[in-house]
Design a protein around this motif. Structure first.
Motif, PDB file in Angstrom:
ATOM      1  N   MET A  51      23.052  32.133 -29.615  1.00 30.19           N
ATOM      2  CA  MET A  51      21.852  31.375 -29.989  1.00 30.19           C
ATOM      3  C   MET A  51      21.005  32.100 -31.037  1.00 30.19           C
ATOM      4  SD  MET A  51      21.648  28.503 -28.320  1.00 30.19           S
ATOM      5  CE  MET A  51      19.917  28.011 -28.470  1.00 30.19           C
ATOM      6  N   LEU A  53      19.118  34.571 -30.187  1.00 33.41           N
ATOM      7  CA  LEU A  53      17.867  34.788 -29.443  1.00 33.41           C
ATOM      8  C   LEU A  53      17.897  36.091 -28.653  1.00 33.41           C
ATOM      9  CD1 LEU A  53      17.188  31.198 -28.038  1.00 33.41           C
ATOM     10  CD2 LEU A  53      15.977  32.358 -29.871  1.00 33.41           C
ATOM     11  N   ARG A  81      17.661  29.335 -37.346  1.00 30.48           N
ATOM     12  CA  ARG A  81      16.639  28.601 -36.600  1.00 30.48           C
ATOM     13  C   ARG A  81      16.892  27.105 -36.685  1.00 30.48           C
ATOM     14  NH1 ARG A  81      12.096  25.708 -37.563  1.00 30.48           N
ATOM     15  NH2 ARG A  81      11.716  26.147 -39.750  1.00 30.48           N
ATOM     16  N   ARG A  84      19.383  25.781 -34.284  1.00 33.54           N
ATOM     17  CA  ARG A  84      18.991  25.705 -32.868  1.00 33.54           C
ATOM     18  C   ARG A  84      18.340  24.364 -32.585  1.00 33.54           C
ATOM     19  NH1 ARG A  84      17.739  31.434 -33.387  1.00 33.54           N
ATOM     20  NH2 ARG A  84      15.584  31.008 -33.948  1.00 33.54           N
ATOM     21  N   PHE A  92      18.187  27.220 -19.118  1.00 32.61           N
ATOM     22  CA  PHE A  92      18.100  28.517 -18.455  1.00 32.61           C
ATOM     23  C   PHE A  92      18.088  28.390 -16.939  1.00 32.61           C
ATOM     24  CE2 PHE A  92      16.167  28.631 -22.608  1.00 32.61           C
ATOM     25  CZ  PHE A  92      16.774  29.732 -23.194  1.00 32.61           C
ATOM     26  N   SER A  97       9.875  29.023 -15.260  1.00 30.96           N
ATOM     27  CA  SER A  97       9.391  30.011 -16.222  1.00 30.96           C
ATOM     28  C   SER A  97       9.854  29.685 -17.634  1.00 30.96           C
ATOM     29  CB  SER A  97       9.835  31.424 -15.819  1.00 30.96           C
ATOM     30  OG  SER A  97      11.225  31.532 -15.871  1.00 30.96           O
ATOM     31  N   ALA A  98      10.881  28.845 -17.757  1.00 30.36           N
ATOM     32  CA  ALA A  98      11.374  28.510 -19.090  1.00 30.36           C
ATOM     33  C   ALA A  98      10.528  27.444 -19.777  1.00 30.36           C
ATOM     34  CB  ALA A  98      12.834  28.047 -19.018  1.00 30.36           C
ATOM     35  N   ASN A 100       6.696  25.963 -20.831  1.00 31.38           N
ATOM     36  CA  ASN A 100       5.343  26.476 -21.069  1.00 31.38           C
ATOM     37  C   ASN A 100       4.385  25.879 -20.037  1.00 31.38           C
ATOM     38  OD1 ASN A 100       2.740  27.052 -22.085  1.00 31.38           O
ATOM     39  ND2 ASN A 100       3.583  27.269 -24.133  1.00 31.38           N
ATOM     40  N   ARG A 116      10.881  18.978 -35.715  1.00 29.40           N
ATOM     41  CA  ARG A 116      12.209  19.047 -36.332  1.00 29.40           C
ATOM     42  C   ARG A 116      12.552  17.778 -37.094  1.00 29.40           C
ATOM     43  NH1 ARG A 116      15.563  22.699 -34.493  1.00 29.40           N
ATOM     44  NH2 ARG A 116      16.388  22.447 -36.572  1.00 29.40           N
TER      45      ARG A 116
ATOM     46  N   ASP B 203       9.553  33.774 -20.649  1.00 23.35           N
ATOM     47  CA  ASP B 203      10.740  32.953 -20.887  1.00 23.35           C
ATOM     48  C   ASP B 203      10.459  31.723 -21.745  1.00 23.35           C
ATOM     49  OD1 ASP B 203      12.146  34.700 -19.395  1.00 23.35           O
ATOM     50  OD2 ASP B 203      12.453  33.392 -17.665  1.00 23.35           O
ATOM     51  N   TYR B 204       9.263  31.142 -21.590  1.00 24.33           N
ATOM     52  CA  TYR B 204       9.026  29.904 -22.329  1.00 24.33           C
ATOM     53  C   TYR B 204       9.020  30.132 -23.837  1.00 24.33           C
ATOM     54  CZ  TYR B 204       4.121  31.254 -22.919  1.00 24.33           C
ATOM     55  OH  TYR B 204       2.973  31.916 -23.265  1.00 24.33           O
ATOM     56  N   ARG B 206      11.151  32.097 -25.368  1.00 24.30           N
ATOM     57  CA  ARG B 206      12.572  32.001 -25.722  1.00 24.30           C
ATOM     58  C   ARG B 206      12.995  30.525 -25.762  1.00 24.30           C
ATOM     59  NH1 ARG B 206      16.268  35.113 -21.673  1.00 24.30           N
ATOM     60  NH2 ARG B 206      15.738  33.280 -20.445  1.00 24.30           N
ATOM     61  N   THR B 207      12.498  29.736 -24.804  1.00 21.91           N
ATOM     62  CA  THR B 207      12.824  28.302 -24.804  1.00 21.91           C
ATOM     63  C   THR B 207      12.311  27.644 -26.082  1.00 21.91           C
ATOM     64  OG1 THR B 207      12.568  28.301 -22.417  1.00 21.91           O
ATOM     65  CG2 THR B 207      12.640  26.162 -23.502  1.00 21.91           C
ATOM     66  N   ARG B 209      11.812  28.965 -28.923  1.00 15.95           N
ATOM     67  CA  ARG B 209      12.681  29.372 -30.040  1.00 15.95           C
ATOM     68  C   ARG B 209      14.012  28.642 -29.978  1.00 15.95           C
ATOM     69  NH1 ARG B 209      10.969  35.445 -29.366  1.00 15.95           N
ATOM     70  NH2 ARG B 209       9.177  35.456 -30.769  1.00 15.95           N
ATOM     71  N   SER B 210      14.514  28.414 -28.742  1.00 19.41           N
ATOM     72  CA  SER B 210      15.823  27.768 -28.623  1.00 19.41           C
ATOM     73  C   SER B 210      15.770  26.327 -29.112  1.00 19.41           C
ATOM     74  CB  SER B 210      16.319  27.820 -27.170  1.00 19.41           C
ATOM     75  OG  SER B 210      15.714  26.799 -26.402  1.00 19.41           O
ATOM     76  N   LYS B 211      14.557  25.774 -29.225  1.00 17.13           N
ATOM     77  CA  LYS B 211      14.425  24.413 -29.746  1.00 17.13           C
ATOM     78  C   LYS B 211      14.395  24.421 -31.273  1.00 17.13           C
ATOM     79  CE  LYS B 211      10.712  23.415 -27.077  1.00 17.13           C
ATOM     80  NZ  LYS B 211       9.650  22.577 -26.479  1.00 17.13           N
ATOM     81  N   GLY B 212      14.457  25.613 -31.860  1.00 15.44           N
ATOM     82  CA  GLY B 212      14.433  25.696 -33.312  1.00 15.44           C
ATOM     83  C   GLY B 212      13.045  25.571 -33.904  1.00 15.44           C
ATOM     84  N   LEU B 213      12.025  25.841 -33.101  1.00 13.86           N
ATOM     85  CA  LEU B 213      10.663  25.820 -33.632  1.00 13.86           C
ATOM     86  C   LEU B 213      10.449  27.052 -34.505  1.00 13.86           C
ATOM     87  CD1 LEU B 213       8.725  24.811 -30.391  1.00 13.86           C
ATOM     88  CD2 LEU B 213       9.531  23.330 -32.225  1.00 13.86           C
ATOM     89  N   SER B 214       9.591  26.918 -35.507  1.00 12.36           N
ATOM     90  CA  SER B 214       9.324  28.064 -36.373  1.00 12.36           C
ATOM     91  C   SER B 214       8.490  29.089 -35.616  1.00 12.36           C
ATOM     92  CB  SER B 214       8.590  27.605 -37.629  1.00 12.36           C
ATOM     93  OG  SER B 214       7.306  27.139 -37.283  1.00 12.36           O
ATOM     94  N   VAL B 217       4.881  28.079 -35.203  1.00 12.43           N
ATOM     95  CA  VAL B 217       4.597  27.124 -34.128  1.00 12.43           C
ATOM     96  C   VAL B 217       4.723  27.815 -32.764  1.00 12.43           C
ATOM     97  CG1 VAL B 217       5.409  25.034 -32.973  1.00 12.43           C
ATOM     98  CG2 VAL B 217       5.261  25.113 -35.472  1.00 12.43           C
ATOM     99  N   ILE B 221       1.086  27.695 -31.162  1.00 11.47           N
ATOM    100  CA  ILE B 221       0.962  26.655 -30.134  1.00 11.47           C
ATOM    101  C   ILE B 221       1.309  27.222 -28.756  1.00 11.47           C
ATOM    102  CG2 ILE B 221       1.746  24.382 -29.382  1.00 11.47           C
ATOM    103  CD1 ILE B 221       0.897  23.709 -32.041  1.00 11.47           C
ATOM    104  N   HIS B 222       2.494  27.815 -28.663  1.00 14.51           N
ATOM    105  CA  HIS B 222       2.956  28.189 -27.324  1.00 14.51           C
ATOM    106  C   HIS B 222       2.291  29.455 -26.806  1.00 14.51           C
ATOM    107  CE1 HIS B 222       6.183  25.223 -26.571  1.00 14.51           C
ATOM    108  NE2 HIS B 222       6.068  25.077 -27.879  1.00 14.51           N
ATOM    109  N   VAL B 223       2.254  30.491 -27.615  1.00 11.68           N
ATOM    110  CA  VAL B 223       1.721  31.772 -27.128  1.00 11.68           C
ATOM    111  C   VAL B 223       0.193  31.742 -27.074  1.00 11.68           C
ATOM    112  CG1 VAL B 223       1.560  34.240 -27.596  1.00 11.68           C
ATOM    113  CG2 VAL B 223       3.729  33.047 -27.911  1.00 11.68           C
TER     114      VAL B 223
END
Lengths: 326, 308
Positions: A51, A53, A81, A84, A92, A97-98, A100, A116, B203-204, B206-207, B209-214, B217, B221-223
């Motif tokens: 990935m 990551l 990126r 992905r 996961f 926890s995965a 937000n 996207r 973990d969120y 990483r999630t 990022r796994s969606k391909g967000l820049s 963002v 947004i998330h952090v």
């Protein structure tokens, strides 16, 4: 059948420590590959490397990860990126926890369409609700406004699946997707994943649950101490393991035939990656071990019928299987 | 929800009652006789006694206290003998100056502390991170009155670019507001830094990022969304501290707020005004704490009544 994803000779290091020490695997288009092994065998690190990551301290030292013939390791971070979500997606082990905690699940799915695909907020929200309904979340329009902690574990994993599959990627990596769930919920999630497989989704399913693997994958790679030690079709590897470690894994899992009383754990502990045994990493725990295993590291070598094993005495292990089966 | 609100409100009232009692006792224990101060050194013993009777100071303490509680409920702190007129009105009159000072200090704290914390987190372990850390600790360790005097020496006396005392201009706010903000600014920077680093490891992220967000963002947004919650909840506490700390800062910069009024009143045994000022500060402190608790509900969806 051409390969969708081909990982060859992958090595990943955390500083001096090699967590993945040469892993090769292939996922055909629309096929599902299972990666099994104990905790710390490098399964998750391998999938995170695919990935792009990996945690900041980790880096790929060697190897190739090619998707449709393009080596992902050569891509700029920005190019990777964009793949992905679009080509590769991941779910996961712990969906709580995965996700937000401070954003509604509807927002977290909708943002995939917004960021996207440039969809407007309203359109993206509508598509998020559709995606939730598709994975079997009842009352999706209303539930989209809820936060992750307001869902049950199984529903959360459905949310993760809806999110991961939002852009219709070709490969889904599922890292222990059912481990944190109740048995009945596990079955529902697996059924959901199988529906997607039938629709042409290729998967890498990472699990230590051999039952989950049997129900989802066509082929399997067994990992031990950061290396692939055996691979083949699920039927072959389960029926006649060609590596003593696989044999041990089978004996350590409950089966319908023997029940829980038949479980025999593998002697000893998984090796310390900072102080690996000489020769074959499995030899201190191996009932087949000889002098040669202590001195010579076995390579993963092809056996008849297209399977591989990294055991000097694979033929002997196979003979043992047949004797035991008879 | 209603039950929780009622419980918190009752707690706040109880706290206020405690504050009123302590202030009452302390002000009566401080040596010095208001009657003597009012009448001057020529007053006879009879005149002093008559004045004390008139002010109710010769009644038993308990009677004074009971009468006093009734008055406070009606917001009647009595008249200021020094300024003439209602004591509470005198305090309210000075309140805008303190609020302005605290407001600007809060602005400094946020505008500098938050970016500094985020910057330090993004450069974790590097020179910038350590610099922010030293700055933060120094800011917290230095006594405010000393910082205030040093700033006056540098920016007013030597460089002559900022006024040292309130002269009606907006520039006069800069030095006192910064002095007030400094310790909290550093504290907030460290809080934001640590919070950001903690959130970045979740973990969120990483999630996302796994969606391909820049990365932009993922971070903005998330952090930040998760870093912000604890920050907003401490802002109320910081503001409460600003209003309390203003007592010292206003003295250093001759800022005409309730802090300097309170000190003048204590020095002159002007009980009514001193008490009105202290009670008002206590009300702010307790009130802001209450608001912070309620904000928690609004900001963090996980906080439910079961978890409080």
């Amino acid at each position: 059948m051409s390969a969708l994803l081909e990982v060859s000779g992958l090595q990943v290091a955390f500083g001096e420590l090699r967590a993945v020490r040469g892993v090769s695997l292939t996922v055909g288009k629309g096929q599902t590959l299972a990666v099994v092994g104990e905790s710390g065998s490098g399964k998750s690190i391998t999938s995170l490397a695919v990935m792009g990551l990996l945690p900041a301290q980790a880096r790929v030292v060697e190897g190739e990860i090619s998707l449709d013939g393009v080596n992902l390791l050569d891509l700029a971070p920005e190019e990777l990126r964009r793949l992905r979500g679009e080509e590769l997606a991941m779910i996961f082990q712990d969906p709580l926890s995965a996700l937000n905690p401070s954003l509604t699940v509807g927002y977290q799915i909708a943002e995939v369409f917004r960021r996207r695909r440039g969809a407007s907020r309203a359109v993206a929200t509508g598509r998020a609700v559709e995606a939730m309904a598709e994975v079997g979340i009842p009352d999706a329009a209303e539930r989209a406004k809820a936060y992750p902690h307001e869902f049950s574990g199984g529903m959360r994993q459905r949310v993760m699946i809806a999110m991961a599959l939002a852009l219709e990627p070709r490969l889904l990596i599922a890292d222990e997707p059912t481990t944190a769930l109740d048995v009945t919920v596990q079955a529902q999630i697996l059924r959901l994943l199988r529906e997607r497989q039938r629709a042409g989704l290729a998967m890498i399913i990472i699990s230590h649950d051999l039952g989950v693997v049997a129900r989802t994958a066509q082929s399997v790679v067994v990992m031990y101490a950061g290396q692939a030690v055996e691979s083949g079709t699920v039927a072959e590897v389960y029926g006649t393991p060609a590596h003593p470690y696989t044999l041990g894994l089978m004996a350590a899992s409950p089966s319908a035939r023997t029940g829980r009383r038949g479980i025999r754990p593998i002697d000893g502990n998984p090796p310390d990656l900072t102080a690996l045994p000489s020769g074959c990493a499995f030899h201190p725990r191996c009932p087949f071990a000889r002098e040669r295993c202590r001195t010579e590291t076995p390579a993963l070598r092809p056996l008849p019928s297209g399977r591989t094993s990294a055991c000097h005495f694979a033929e002997e292990v196979l003979a043992h299987d047949r004797a035991a089966g008879a | 929800m209603i039950g929780y609100l009622v419980r918190r409100l009752a707690q706040a009232v109880l706290l206020l009652f405690g504050a009123v009692t302590i202030v009452f006792l302390v002000l009566r224990v401080i040596p010095g006789d208001p009657a003597a101060l009012i009448l001057g050194s020529q007053a006879t013993a009879q005149e002093l006694a008559a004045k004390r009777d008139e002010m109710g100071l010769s009644d038993p303490l308990l009677a004074q206290y009971a009468r006093h509680l009734g008055e406070i409920v009606r917001l009647d702190f009595g008249d200021s003998w020094r300024l003439g007129g209602d004591a509470f009105a005198a305090v309210l009159d000075r309140l805008p100056a303190t609020i302005t000072l605290a407001g600007f200090a809060l602005l400094f704290t946020l505008a500098l502390g938050f970016p500094l914390g985020v910057y330090a987190a993004r450069h974790k372990g590097k020179l910038a991170d350590r610099a922010v850390s030293y700055f933060s600790l120094t800011g917290q360790a230095l006594p405010a009155f000393w910082v205030g005097i040093m700033l006056v020496l540098i920016f007013s006396r030597t460089l002559n670019i900022l006024p040292a005392t309130a002269d009606g201009s907006a520039l006069a706010l800069v030095l006192p507001a910064f002095t007030l903000a400094l310790p909290f600014l550093g504290w907030l920077a460290r809080l934001v830094r640590n919070g950001t680093l903690e959130e970045l490891g979740r973990d969120y992220v990483r999630t996302a990022r796994s969606k391909g967000l820049s990365e932009r963002v993922v971070f903005n947004i998330h952090v930040l969304r998760n870093t912000l919650t604890p920050v907003i909840t401490v802002l109320g506490l910081i503001l409460g501290n600003f209003i309390a700390d203003a007592v010292i800062i206003e003295q250093v910069f001759a800022w005409p707020g309730i802090g300097s009024l309170m000190i003048e009143s204590i020095q002159n045994r002007d009980y009514a005004v001193a008490e009105a000022a202290i009670i008002l500060i206590a009300v702010f402190y307790i009130g802001l704490n209450l608001v912070v608790d309620l904000l928690y509900f609004a900001l963090d969806p996980r906080v439910t009544l079961e978890t409080v």
